[in-house]
Design a protein around this motif. Structure first.
Motif, PDB file in Angstrom:
ATOM      1  N   THR A   1      38.950   7.315  63.998  1.00 39.29           N
ATOM      2  CA  THR A   1      37.550   6.985  64.264  1.00 39.29           C
ATOM      3  C   THR A   1      36.882   6.457  63.000  1.00 39.29           C
TER       4      THR A   1
ATOM      5  N   TYR B   1      33.308  -0.090  73.839  1.00 43.55           N
ATOM      6  CA  TYR B   1      32.849   1.263  74.151  1.00 43.55           C
ATOM      7  C   TYR B   1      33.373   1.713  75.520  1.00 43.55           C
TER       8      TYR B   1
ATOM      9  N   ARG C   1      31.714  -1.235  59.991  1.00 43.83           N
ATOM     10  CA  ARG C   1      30.697  -1.180  58.945  1.00 43.83           C
ATOM     11  C   ARG C   1      30.916  -2.316  57.932  1.00 43.83           C
TER      12      ARG C   1
ATOM     13  N   GLU D   1      38.124   2.990  62.141  1.00 43.23           N
ATOM     14  CA  GLU D   1      37.566   1.943  62.994  1.00 43.23           C
ATOM     15  C   GLU D   1      36.074   1.733  62.725  1.00 43.23           C
ATOM     16  N   GLN D   2      35.408   2.857  62.469  1.00 46.30           N
ATOM     17  CA  GLN D   2      33.988   2.729  62.155  1.00 46.30           C
ATOM     18  C   GLN D   2      33.799   2.021  60.814  1.00 46.30           C
ATOM     19  N   GLU D   3      34.722   2.308  59.896  1.00 51.18           N
ATOM     20  CA  GLU D   3      34.670   1.662  58.600  1.00 51.18           C
ATOM     21  C   GLU D   3      34.827   0.140  58.762  1.00 51.18           C
TER      22      GLU D   3
ATOM     23  N   ARG E   1      31.077  -5.397  71.839  1.00 53.39           N
ATOM     24  CA  ARG E   1      31.098  -3.992  71.402  1.00 53.39           C
ATOM     25  C   ARG E   1      30.895  -3.050  72.578  1.00 53.39           C
TER      26      ARG E   1
ATOM     27  N   ASN F   1      36.182   2.553  69.015  1.00 54.01           N
ATOM     28  CA  ASN F   1      35.192   2.979  68.025  1.00 54.01           C
ATOM     29  C   ASN F   1      34.449   1.812  67.385  1.00 54.01           C
ATOM     30  N   HIS F   2      34.721   0.609  67.866  1.00 53.62           N
ATOM     31  CA  HIS F   2      34.051  -0.557  67.296  1.00 53.62           C
ATOM     32  C   HIS F   2      32.733  -0.811  68.006  1.00 53.62           C
ATOM     33  N   ASN F   3      31.859   0.195  67.964  1.00 56.38           N
ATOM     34  CA  ASN F   3      30.565   0.006  68.618  1.00 56.38           C
ATOM     35  C   ASN F   3      29.511   0.840  67.915  1.00 56.38           C
ATOM     36  N   PHE F   4      28.260   0.524  68.209  1.00 52.67           N
ATOM     37  CA  PHE F   4      27.140   1.227  67.581  1.00 52.67           C
ATOM     38  C   PHE F   4      26.339   1.988  68.636  1.00 52.67           C
ATOM     39  N   GLU F   5      25.472   2.854  68.157  1.00 49.78           N
ATOM     40  CA  GLU F   5      24.642   3.634  69.059  1.00 49.78           C
ATOM     41  C   GLU F   5      23.878   2.719  70.035  1.00 49.78           C
TER      42      GLU F   5
END
Ligand SMILES: Nc1ncnc2c1ncn2[C@@H]1O[C@H](COP(=O)(O)OP(=O)(O)OP(=O)(O)O)[C@@H](O)[C@H]1O
Ligand SMILES: C[S@+](CC[C@H](N)C(=O)[O-])C[C@H]1O[C@@H](n2cnc3c(N)ncnc32)[C@H](O)[C@@H]1O
Ligand SMILES: [Mg+2]
Lengths: 266, 673
Positions: free
Chosen positions: B142, A24, B150, B145-147, A20, A29-33
């Motif tokens: 976005t 980034y 998730r 992709e975030q979905e 991830r 967008n396949h990442n977390f904070e």
């Protein structure tokens, strides 16, 4: 790591994950904070990293374009990552047959989602260090028939593998492919790599992805018996006629030989 | 539907001029855009290849030209959306807008001043629609992709939840007791196996109890060990809520979180009572094995020695005048030697490796026979209960050994109950007043788990015979040594300690195993397991065999000091239609014979007896009545002495142990002769 563990790792929002973070850096967008946080020190130390990674990805497109011009109509790609808008089957002319593969089951699952029911594209699971698994599976014959004059992708993966599996990969692919097949790959030239750069790589390795930097000479040895086509090993910018010289920046910062690409043939 | 920009009349004229102007600038514009885009290649997403940028400059100018022709707002939005999808960055996008604006407004030549306003208006409309399309698409992308990620997350969470459930379930249903505590030593969880082990009904009850009770140690002590070694173990005799005790084996370890910090303790509890018992049995079996070997060696050497002693004694006796002191002394030696032989014979049972004359039998038959022999030797108030399984499977065994086995167990049970009665007189607490001997037979399948509960047990199909008594019971120390040869707690007269050694040997020789349970003051039970023999017992042959006790008529005087033997002979002969009288020794026999000489047709005479031995009695009887019929019955003899008796005028000699068929046959034959 078992496939189940991998699924859990990639989606475990409580720990930074190498895949991830890579996403980034690339601007995905396949990442977390938590990944973005973990990436910050690396970014600060080497601000050129996202550009470097983009170039590696672009070399894939470059190679596809060039090989399509040379009328290759069948592609076999290893460590493919997600087949987004820039990947082989999107760039190549309609009707080009592509078999993608990746070691990560999550990627394989998403990828099949993205591809849908495109009759010319397959995406299967395979460890690039064990290409025979894919070669021996029915999918090759099913999509390529008997044809073994193939364009082979091995892009952006060499530094994630130790010498031994690369050596093995090259031997197995050479044995399998027909004369006239081509293989493209890129790798980093570790000659003179600074301690600072090694620290950064170790930092990244902690998130689950170790690096295996090697010298260009070493890779030249590993790709045998494939022969190197003209003009040989070249920095990625050169392959793409780019003005912005990321390699120069990285060479200044990491005092290494930068990243180069090469086309091989049987 | 507003998808086209409408122009006022004067603007319709102006736009033609604007288009002309644009066409003139187009090439230059395209080059400027391309150059700018290339310089910002890294500002785009990785998906937008630099080669594509060269095409984009021209495409952009074409797009705007098209807009100037059709004024299609939707199309402008679509272009923006397309760029977003391809991965064009915001900076390059704005730079495209800036270049267009510069060239179409700021740098517009003076002759076009009339169209400045229109150009501004069109550019604003175009760029805002274009940007709108770009932004919504970027957002969509976005979100999409975030979905995706998730979704992966929730899949993983679901998987974790399920895993957690499985782990929970596993702990909850684990056979060993499990206890979790926090670092302060408060119990936070116990599983049902724990509750059962300690006899509690609910977890809450456990929470209120001091943890030391369950651990057999102080919690702080445990923590100290855990911190230094990572593991802690304890073994002690624990007490359940109901006061009963059991052997407990605990092992505890720290529970750690992801960063390796301890957050609690997990302790696993195993009831090791059963294991301990097995261990003890195992030790015992090893000892027995060693004793067996030792005994085997001794028996052999001893027999030879005894043989030599008897041989020379007999020789000496031939030279010694009858009635002389010397003769009598030699006789004593001979008698003692015979007894020694008897003992070694018994020991041989213990060490012997074969199953004797094994044939397919139903153990119920043996039990019945033994029961008939035994019932009279028990005190009248003793109840004997037989619970025999009608469908008992067959075994391959030597019936006489089986009979011996049962006899030994039953005699012990009888002794234990007599002793208990004596003990009761000394007012020891006891549950039942009545003495009950129970002999049960049943089939039992031993699976792997069960096999682990018994020593030397292999899984398979077995038959069991269980002899239980309400006798005095045994202490653990006695149980440990139970099967050792010559181990006895009885007075020297009543026991020599070979009974169970013989049982042990017989069971082992038949590939069986056993289990002993005993509670002091309440009784004991011996459960013998013998492997079944699949071929059905040949009932018919058995039946032909059984009733063949030969019947006859006449009165028989039975002389034996062993009450069991007397009983056996009396029972058997009565069954066959004879009248019987008994005497306990030679003196009594003589006086009885003197009294009722006319009524007695046959004397059955044991040889070794107290007061007056069989030899002396035999000769005295012969003196009284030279025609007297005497049948000698002896277990302690050699071939030589059989001949001696016959020479001296005995009708016949029967060797103990004998089968009843031979016995009755012989009696019948002798009486008829
Ligand atoms: N049913 C029983 N109840 C209580 N104690 C028993 C029982 N069976 C055996 N024992 C104990 O085990 C000891 C050994 O038994 P074993 O039959 O081997 O010898 P014994 O009865 O003492 O002598 P023998 O059988 O040779 O005449 C006994 O002395 C007795 O203490
Ligand atoms: C940076 S690599 C290359 C991606 C793509 N080929 C490119 O050129 O951009 C990323 C992918 O390699 C995959 N990967 C890592 N180790 C691999 C291995 N041993 N075999 C196959 N795929 C591997 C990862 O799962 C990830 O999807
Ligand atoms: Mg006994």
């Amino acid at each position: 790591m078992s496939p189940e563990d991998k699924v859990r790792n990639i989606a475990d929002a409580s720990k930074p994950n190498a895949g991830r973070i890579y996403d980034y850096f690339l601007g995905g967008n396949h990442n977390f904070e938590i990944d973005r946080q973990a990436a910050q020190p690396v970014l600060q130390a080497s601000p050129f990293l996202p550009s470097l990674l983009k170039m590696i990805r672009w070399f894939l497109g470059e190679a596809t374009r060039r090989l399509c011009e040379e009328r290759y109509t069948k592609f076999l790609d290893f460590a493919s990552g997600l087949p987004t808008v820039d990947h082989i089957h999107q760039v190549a002319p309609k009707g080009t047959k592509v078999i993608y593969s990746d070691i990560d089951p999550v990627t394989v699952a998403y990828a099949n989602d993205i591809i849908g029911n495109n009759p010319n594209v397959r995406y299967v699971h395979c460890d690039a260090g064990k290409p025979e698994d894919l070669l021996n599976s029915g999918v090759i014959e099913e999509l390529f028939g008997k044809d073994r004059k193939i364009a082979i992708g091995f892009n952006g993966i060499a530094w994630f593998l130790p010498d031994e599996p690369i050596d093995h990969y090259m031997d197995v692919m050479y044995e399998w492919a027909e004369k006239g097949s081509k293989l493209f790959t890129c790798d980093a030239n570790s000659t003179g790599l600074s301690e600072n750069a090694k620290t950064i790589m170790n930092q990244y390795a902690k998130f689950g992805q170790p690096f295996y930097p090697r010298t260009m000479e070493k890779l030249q040895e590993l790709v045998k018996p494939w022969s190197v086509t003209e003009p040989g090993f070249m920095h990625l910018e050169k392959w793409m006629d780019m003005e912005n010289i990321v390699t120069q920046e990285t060479q200044d910062a990491w005092s290494w030989g930068g990243i180069y690409g090469v086309f091989l043939t049987k | 539907m507003l998808n086209k920009l409408t122009l006022q009349n004067n603007e319709k004229e102006q736009i033609k001029i604007l288009r002309e102007c644009f066409v003139r600038k187009r090439n230059e514009l395209s080059n400027r855009i391309t150059k700018s885009l290339l310089s910002m290649a890294f500002e785009n997403r990785f998906t937008l290849h630099p080669r594509r940028l060269k095409e984009l400059g021209l495409e952009e100018t074409k797009n705007y030209q098209e807009f100037l022709t059709h004024l299609n707002i939707d199309k402008a939005k679509q272009i923006g959306r397309g760029h977003a999808l391809e991965g064009l960055g915001v900076k390059p996008l704005l730079s495209i807008g800036n270049i267009l604006r510069d060239s179409m407004i700021c740098e517009l030549e003076p002759q076009y001043s009339t169209i400045l306003k229109l150009s501004e208006k069109l550019l604003d409309t175009y760029l805002s629609s274009y940007l709108l399309g770009f932004m919504t698409s970027r957002e969509d992308q976005t979100l999409k992709e975030q979905e995706q990620i998730r979704k992966a997350l929730s899949t993983a969470l679901e998987q974790q939840r399920r895993e957690l459930f499985i782990k929970n379930h596993a702990i909850h249903t684990y056979v060993n007791g499990i206890m979790l505590t926090n670092l302060e030593g408060s119990i936070t969880y116990v599983n049902p196996a724990f509750l059962k082990m300690w006899c509690y009904d609910s977890t809450e009850e456990v929470f209120h109890i001091e943890i030391i009770r369950f651990l057999g140690a102080d919690f702080n002590e445990l923590m100290n060990v855990l911190k230094t070694t990572g593991g802690w173990q304890n073994e002690f005799t624990a007490h359940r809520r109901d006061g009963s005790s059991f052997e407990l084996n605990i092992s505890a370890s720290l529970i750690k979180d992801d960063s390796n910090e301890p957050i609690g303790v997990m302790a696993s509890f195993i009831d090791s009572t059963e294991r301990k018992r097995l261990e003890a049995q195992f030790r015992q079996a090893q000892k027995m094995e060693a004793l067996g070997q030792l005994a085997g060696g001794i028996v052999h050497d001893f027999n030879n020695l005894l043989q030599v002693i008897t041989g020379y004694t007999s020789l000496e006796m031939m030279n010694a005048p009858r009635e002389s002191d010397r003769y009598n002394n030699l006789m004593q030696i001979k008698v003692a030697t015979e007894r020694g032989k008897g003992l070694t014979e018994q020991l041989r049972f213990f060490t012997r490796q074969d199953t004797g004359k094994a044939r397919t039998i139903c153990l119920n038959d043996v039990v019945n026979e033994t029961y008939n022999l035994l019932k009279r030797t028990f005190q009248p108030e003793t109840q004997i209960r037989l619970t025999l399984d009608k469908d008992l499977r067959s075994v391959k065994a030597d019936p006489s050994q089986m009979s011996q086995l049962l006899m030994n167990l039953c005699v012990n049970a009888r002794d234990a109950m007599i002793m208990n009665k004596d003990a009761m007189k000394a007012s020891r607490p006891r549950k039942t007043e009545e003495n009950i001997l129970t002999i049960e037979t049943y089939n039992k399948d031993i699976d792997k788990t069960l096999a682990q509960l018994y020593l030397n047990a292999k899984p398979g199909k077995y038959i069991c015979v269980k002899v239980s008594d309400t006798g005095i019971g045994m202490r653990p120390e006695v149980i440990e040594r139970l099967f050792e040869p010559f181990f006895t707690t009885k007075s020297e007269k009543s026991g020599i300690g070979l009974g169970l050694a013989v049982v042990y040997g017989i069971v082992r020789n038949h590939n069986g195993f056993f289990d002993v349970q005993s509670t002091l003051g309440e009784g004991s039970s011996f459960e013998i397991f013998l492997p079944i023999f699949e071929e059905p017992a040949k009932k018919q042959v058995e039946e032909q065999h059984k009733p063949s006790l030969t019947h006859g008529k006449g009165a028989v005087l039975i002389v034996d000091d062993d009450s069991q033997m007397r009983e056996l002979a009396v029972t058997t002969l009565k069954q066959c239609g004879y009248h019987t009288i008994v005497a306990e020794d030679g003196v009594e026999a003589l006086s009885m014979y003197k009294k009722s000489k006319a009524e007695i047709d046959l004397v059955i005479l044991d040889i070794i007896m107290p007061k007056m031995g069989g030899w002396e009695c035999f000769r005295k009887l012969k003196e009284l009545d030279p025609d007297i019929k005497v049948l000698i019955m002896t277990g302690y003899t050699t071939d030589g002495s059989v001949d001696d008796f016959l020479k001296e005028g005995a009708e016949d000699v029967i060797l103990k142990p004998f089968d009843l068929e031979t016995f009755t046959n012989m009696v019948n034959r002798v009486l008829k002769a």
